[in-house]
Design a protein around this motif. Structure first.
Motif, PDB file in Angstrom:
ATOM      1  N   GLU A 165       0.847  -1.180   0.000  1.00 37.61           N
ATOM      2  CA  GLU A 165       0.000   0.000   0.000  1.00 37.61           C
ATOM      3  C   GLU A 165       0.890   1.241   0.000  1.00 37.61           C
ATOM      4  O   GLU A 165       2.058   1.181   0.401  1.00 37.61           O
ATOM      5  CB  GLU A 165      -0.921   0.009   1.225  1.00 37.61           C
ATOM      6  N   ARG A 166       0.320   2.333  -0.454  1.00 37.02           N
ATOM      7  CA  ARG A 166       1.082   3.574  -0.505  1.00 37.02           C
ATOM      8  C   ARG A 166       1.087   4.244   0.865  1.00 37.02           C
ATOM      9  O   ARG A 166       0.033   4.529   1.426  1.00 37.02           O
ATOM     10  CB  ARG A 166       0.482   4.522  -1.536  1.00 37.02           C
ATOM     11  N   ILE A 167       2.280   4.490   1.382  1.00 37.90           N
ATOM     12  CA  ILE A 167       2.434   5.275   2.601  1.00 37.90           C
ATOM     13  C   ILE A 167       3.258   6.494   2.231  1.00 37.90           C
ATOM     14  O   ILE A 167       4.456   6.391   1.951  1.00 37.90           O
ATOM     15  CB  ILE A 167       3.118   4.476   3.723  1.00 37.90           C
ATOM     16  N   GLU A 168       2.615   7.629   2.186  1.00 38.62           N
ATOM     17  CA  GLU A 168       3.277   8.874   1.833  1.00 38.62           C
ATOM     18  C   GLU A 168       3.629   9.632   3.116  1.00 38.62           C
ATOM     19  O   GLU A 168       2.867   9.617   4.080  1.00 38.62           O
ATOM     20  CB  GLU A 168       2.362   9.726   0.952  1.00 38.62           C
ATOM     21  N   TYR A 169       4.788  10.270   3.113  1.00 39.54           N
ATOM     22  CA  TYR A 169       5.169  11.067   4.277  1.00 39.54           C
ATOM     23  C   TYR A 169       6.005  12.246   3.810  1.00 39.54           C
ATOM     24  O   TYR A 169       6.623  12.204   2.744  1.00 39.54           O
ATOM     25  CB  TYR A 169       5.918  10.224   5.316  1.00 39.54           C
ATOM     26  N   GLY A 170       6.000  13.296   4.609  1.00 38.91           N
ATOM     27  CA  GLY A 170       6.726  14.485   4.192  1.00 38.91           C
ATOM     28  C   GLY A 170       6.885  15.482   5.322  1.00 38.91           C
ATOM     29  O   GLY A 170       6.254  15.381   6.383  1.00 38.91           O
ATOM     30  N   HIS A 171       7.735  16.465   5.065  1.00 41.85           N
ATOM     31  CA  HIS A 171       8.077  17.481   6.058  1.00 41.85           C
ATOM     32  C   HIS A 171       6.950  18.494   6.205  1.00 41.85           C
ATOM     33  O   HIS A 171       6.354  18.941   5.223  1.00 41.85           O
ATOM     34  CB  HIS A 171       9.358  18.196   5.593  1.00 41.85           C
ATOM     35  N   LEU A 172       6.662  18.870   7.455  1.00 42.23           N
ATOM     36  CA  LEU A 172       5.767  19.984   7.763  1.00 42.23           C
ATOM     37  C   LEU A 172       6.639  21.044   8.430  1.00 42.23           C
ATOM     38  O   LEU A 172       6.878  21.003   9.635  1.00 42.23           O
ATOM     39  CB  LEU A 172       4.631  19.539   8.686  1.00 42.23           C
ATOM     40  N   LEU A 173       7.124  21.963   7.641  1.00 34.02           N
ATOM     41  CA  LEU A 173       8.176  22.880   8.068  1.00 34.02           C
ATOM     42  C   LEU A 173       7.721  23.764   9.225  1.00 34.02           C
ATOM     43  O   LEU A 173       6.838  24.605   9.071  1.00 34.02           O
ATOM     44  CB  LEU A 173       8.618  23.752   6.885  1.00 34.02           C
ATOM     45  N   GLU A 174       8.292  23.526  10.415  1.00 33.43           N
ATOM     46  CA  GLU A 174       8.128  24.395  11.591  1.00 33.43           C
ATOM     47  C   GLU A 174       6.683  24.509  12.057  1.00 33.43           C
ATOM     48  O   GLU A 174       6.258  25.542  12.565  1.00 33.43           O
ATOM     49  CB  GLU A 174       8.721  25.779  11.301  1.00 33.43           C
ATOM     50  N   ALA A 175       5.910  23.428  11.922  1.00 34.74           N
ATOM     51  CA  ALA A 175       4.518  23.443  12.364  1.00 34.74           C
ATOM     52  C   ALA A 175       4.399  23.411  13.882  1.00 34.74           C
ATOM     53  O   ALA A 175       3.496  24.014  14.466  1.00 34.74           O
ATOM     54  CB  ALA A 175       3.770  22.256  11.768  1.00 34.74           C
ATOM     55  N   HIS A 176       5.307  22.703  14.533  1.00 34.80           N
ATOM     56  CA  HIS A 176       5.256  22.497  15.984  1.00 34.80           C
ATOM     57  C   HIS A 176       6.675  22.449  16.536  1.00 34.80           C
ATOM     58  O   HIS A 176       6.944  22.969  17.612  1.00 34.80           O
ATOM     59  CB  HIS A 176       4.503  21.191  16.255  1.00 34.80           C
ATOM     60  N   THR A 177       7.581  21.821  15.787  1.00 29.80           N
ATOM     61  CA  THR A 177       9.009  21.799  16.066  1.00 29.80           C
ATOM     62  C   THR A 177       9.726  22.012  14.731  1.00 29.80           C
ATOM     63  O   THR A 177       9.092  22.319  13.719  1.00 29.80           O
ATOM     64  CB  THR A 177       9.447  20.448  16.667  1.00 29.80           C
ATOM     65  N   ASP A 178      11.025  21.749  14.709  1.00 27.57           N
ATOM     66  CA  ASP A 178      11.760  21.846  13.441  1.00 27.57           C
ATOM     67  C   ASP A 178      11.844  20.501  12.721  1.00 27.57           C
ATOM     68  O   ASP A 178      12.492  20.397  11.683  1.00 27.57           O
ATOM     69  CB  ASP A 178      13.163  22.407  13.663  1.00 27.57           C
ATOM     70  N   GLY A 179      11.160  19.468  13.272  1.00 26.54           N
ATOM     71  CA  GLY A 179      11.268  18.146  12.660  1.00 26.54           C
ATOM     72  C   GLY A 179       9.948  17.445  12.442  1.00 26.54           C
ATOM     73  O   GLY A 179       9.878  16.214  12.469  1.00 26.54           O
ATOM     74  N   ASP A 180       8.876  18.205  12.206  1.00 28.93           N
ATOM     75  CA  ASP A 180       7.539  17.612  12.052  1.00 28.93           C
ATOM     76  C   ASP A 180       7.364  16.934  10.699  1.00 28.93           C
ATOM     77  O   ASP A 180       7.843  17.440   9.672  1.00 28.93           O
ATOM     78  CB  ASP A 180       6.457  18.692  12.189  1.00 28.93           C
ATOM     79  N   ILE A 181       6.653  15.806  10.708  1.00 28.52           N
ATOM     80  CA  ILE A 181       6.250  15.164   9.460  1.00 28.52           C
ATOM     81  C   ILE A 181       4.795  14.714   9.560  1.00 28.52           C
ATOM     82  O   ILE A 181       4.239  14.597  10.655  1.00 28.52           O
ATOM     83  CB  ILE A 181       7.138  13.949   9.101  1.00 28.52           C
ATOM     84  N   TYR A 182       4.194  14.484   8.395  1.00 32.37           N
ATOM     85  CA  TYR A 182       2.896  13.803   8.319  1.00 32.37           C
ATOM     86  C   TYR A 182       3.140  12.414   7.759  1.00 32.37           C
ATOM     87  O   TYR A 182       4.158  12.151   7.098  1.00 32.37           O
ATOM     88  CB  TYR A 182       1.918  14.569   7.413  1.00 32.37           C
ATOM     89  N   VAL A 183       2.210  11.501   8.019  1.00 35.14           N
ATOM     90  CA  VAL A 183       2.247  10.163   7.437  1.00 35.14           C
ATOM     91  C   VAL A 183       0.849   9.867   6.912  1.00 35.14           C
ATOM     92  O   VAL A 183      -0.111   9.851   7.677  1.00 35.14           O
ATOM     93  CB  VAL A 183       2.658   9.091   8.467  1.00 35.14           C
ATOM     94  N   PHE A 184       0.742   9.652   5.596  1.00 37.10           N
ATOM     95  CA  PHE A 184      -0.562   9.482   4.951  1.00 37.10           C
ATOM     96  C   PHE A 184      -0.648   8.096   4.323  1.00 37.10           C
ATOM     97  O   PHE A 184       0.080   7.785   3.382  1.00 37.10           O
ATOM     98  CB  PHE A 184      -0.759  10.560   3.891  1.00 37.10           C
ATOM     99  N   PHE A 185      -1.519   7.270   4.880  1.00 36.23           N
ATOM    100  CA  PHE A 185      -1.810   5.966   4.301  1.00 36.23           C
ATOM    101  C   PHE A 185      -2.839   6.205   3.193  1.00 36.23           C
ATOM    102  O   PHE A 185      -4.054   6.172   3.420  1.00 36.23           O
ATOM    103  CB  PHE A 185      -2.340   5.019   5.370  1.00 36.23           C
ATOM    104  N   ARG A 186      -2.343   6.462   2.027  1.00 40.92           N
ATOM    105  CA  ARG A 186      -3.158   6.967   0.919  1.00 40.92           C
ATOM    106  C   ARG A 186      -4.305   6.034   0.565  1.00 40.92           C
ATOM    107  O   ARG A 186      -5.453   6.469   0.405  1.00 40.92           O
ATOM    108  CB  ARG A 186      -2.266   7.207  -0.299  1.00 40.92           C
ATOM    109  N   ASP A 187      -4.043   4.748   0.421  1.00 41.90           N
ATOM    110  CA  ASP A 187      -5.088   3.816  -0.006  1.00 41.90           C
ATOM    111  C   ASP A 187      -6.171   3.652   1.049  1.00 41.90           C
ATOM    112  O   ASP A 187      -7.343   3.464   0.723  1.00 41.90           O
ATOM    113  CB  ASP A 187      -4.463   2.455  -0.338  1.00 41.90           C
ATOM    114  N   ALA A 188      -5.792   3.737   2.314  1.00 38.77           N
ATOM    115  CA  ALA A 188      -6.764   3.620   3.396  1.00 38.77           C
ATOM    116  C   ALA A 188      -7.382   4.967   3.764  1.00 38.77           C
ATOM    117  O   ALA A 188      -8.369   5.021   4.500  1.00 38.77           O
ATOM    118  CB  ALA A 188      -6.099   3.018   4.624  1.00 38.77           C
ATOM    119  N   ASN A 189      -6.798   6.064   3.258  1.00 34.28           N
ATOM    120  CA  ASN A 189      -7.273   7.419   3.525  1.00 34.28           C
ATOM    121  C   ASN A 189      -7.211   7.765   5.017  1.00 34.28           C
ATOM    122  O   ASN A 189      -8.141   8.338   5.587  1.00 34.28           O
ATOM    123  CB  ASN A 189      -8.698   7.621   2.995  1.00 34.28           C
TER     124      ASN A 189
END
Length: 312
Positions: A165-189
């Motif tokens: 399955e597709r697991i997408e992840y990426g940087h969320l620049l300075e949202a809460h700290t300097d190292g935030d990311i999201y993780v999106f299980f695309r197929d499962a939404n």
């Protein structure tokens, strides 16, 4: 494009300059006696462990469990026990850390020692590998052992983990700290957003750790572009929410950004801003409005050179 978006994007532009799963062994018991975290259904094949410090998202499967965050260290035994009771039987393969705060990485050591691959932003690895200062507590946080640190990291952009399955992840620049990311299980939404959203708690801006209100506004706009009306969103704290709740928080964040920028140009302190009505008419009530405004104010001054020539 409005003035706020141009300012934030200018800052962002300037700042950017086959996993083997092992069955979890029984590790030494914690000094704390902890009840098991609650297991909350999220979607088909997904549950959330609450009451373990920060939320732990689990993608259950007989081929191996995928986790997003690992809770606080005091709850590690309880988390591992819950994982063994879920489909996949504690056979964890991959762990994502949404950021480096200790309530999100406390189970890293046990999971890392079992051979789980830990994926995070490079800044998260650095914070866990080196001693860092905690401003509010006036002390230094010791580094974690090597087995607890991320083994796969990235610095900019968005990635996809290949597999069934597709697991997408990426940087969320300075949202809460300097190292935030999201993780999106695309197929499962199903989207894990970490502390970039906060459905119940006052939003936290770790300004000393690199987070600020402009970064949070940009991160929430980015998340909205990823999802649709059926996406299930898991935050670090609080219940599973949907697009409508994220949209409401994003609108509030953008409103606060615009208001604070105007008041900052007038030379106002955090208390001045509160007295001027900064927090009036919002879609939610803050438990500690001064703390939020103080932290946001500090974050603005860290970016004043890019915000406006009038902010000196």
């Amino acid at each position: 494009m409005n003035h706020r978006a141009m300012n934030r994007r200018a800052i962002v532009k300037g700042a950017l300059g086959g996993v083997l799963g092992l069955t979890l062994p029984p590790f030494a018991r914690s000094a704390f006696s902890q009840e098991s975290p609650a297991v909350v259904p999220v979607s088909d094949g997904f549950v959330m462990l609450t009451g373990a410090g920060g939320n732990v998202l689990v993608r259950t499967a007989s081929t191996g469990q995928v986790l997003v965050d690992s809770g606080a260290a005091a709850f590690t035994d309880a988390v591992l026990a819950d994982l063994r009771g879920l489909p996949g039987g504690g056979h964890a393969t991959t762990l994502f850390n949404t950021h480096w705060h200790r309530e999100q990485v406390g189970g890293n050591l046990a999971l890392g020692r079992s051979g789980v691959t830990i994926i995070a932003h490079e800044k998260t690895r650095v914070h866990l590998a080196t001693e860092y200062y905690l401003h509010d507590e006036d002390r230094y946080e010791k580094p974690l052992p090597a087995e607890a640190r991320p083994t796969v990291t990235f610095f900019t952009g968005d990635k996809t983990l290949a597999g069934n399955e597709r697991i997408e992840y990426g940087h969320l620049l300075e949202a809460h700290t300097d190292g935030d990311i999201y993780v999106f299980f695309r197929d499962a939404n199903v989207l894990a957003a970490g502390d970039a959203i906060s459905p119940l708690k006052d939003p936290v801006l770790d300004w000393f750790g690199g987070g600020w209100l402009g970064g949070r506004a940009d991160a929430q706009e980015k998340l909205l572009k990823l999802i649709d009306g059926k996406t299930r969103i898991v935050p670090s704290y609080g219940p599973v929410v949907g697009r409508a709740e994220l949209q409401a928080e994003s609108d509030m964040t953008s409103m606060l950004f615009d208001r604070m920028l105007d008041l900052l140009k007038q030379g106002m302190s955090a208390q001045d801003m509160l007295d001027a009505g900064l927090m009036k008419g919002l879609s939610r009530t803050f438990h500690d409005p001064y703390r939020f405004v103080y932290d946001a104010h500090k974050g603005y001054w860290a970016h004043h050179n890019s915000l406006s020539p009038n902010v000196l």
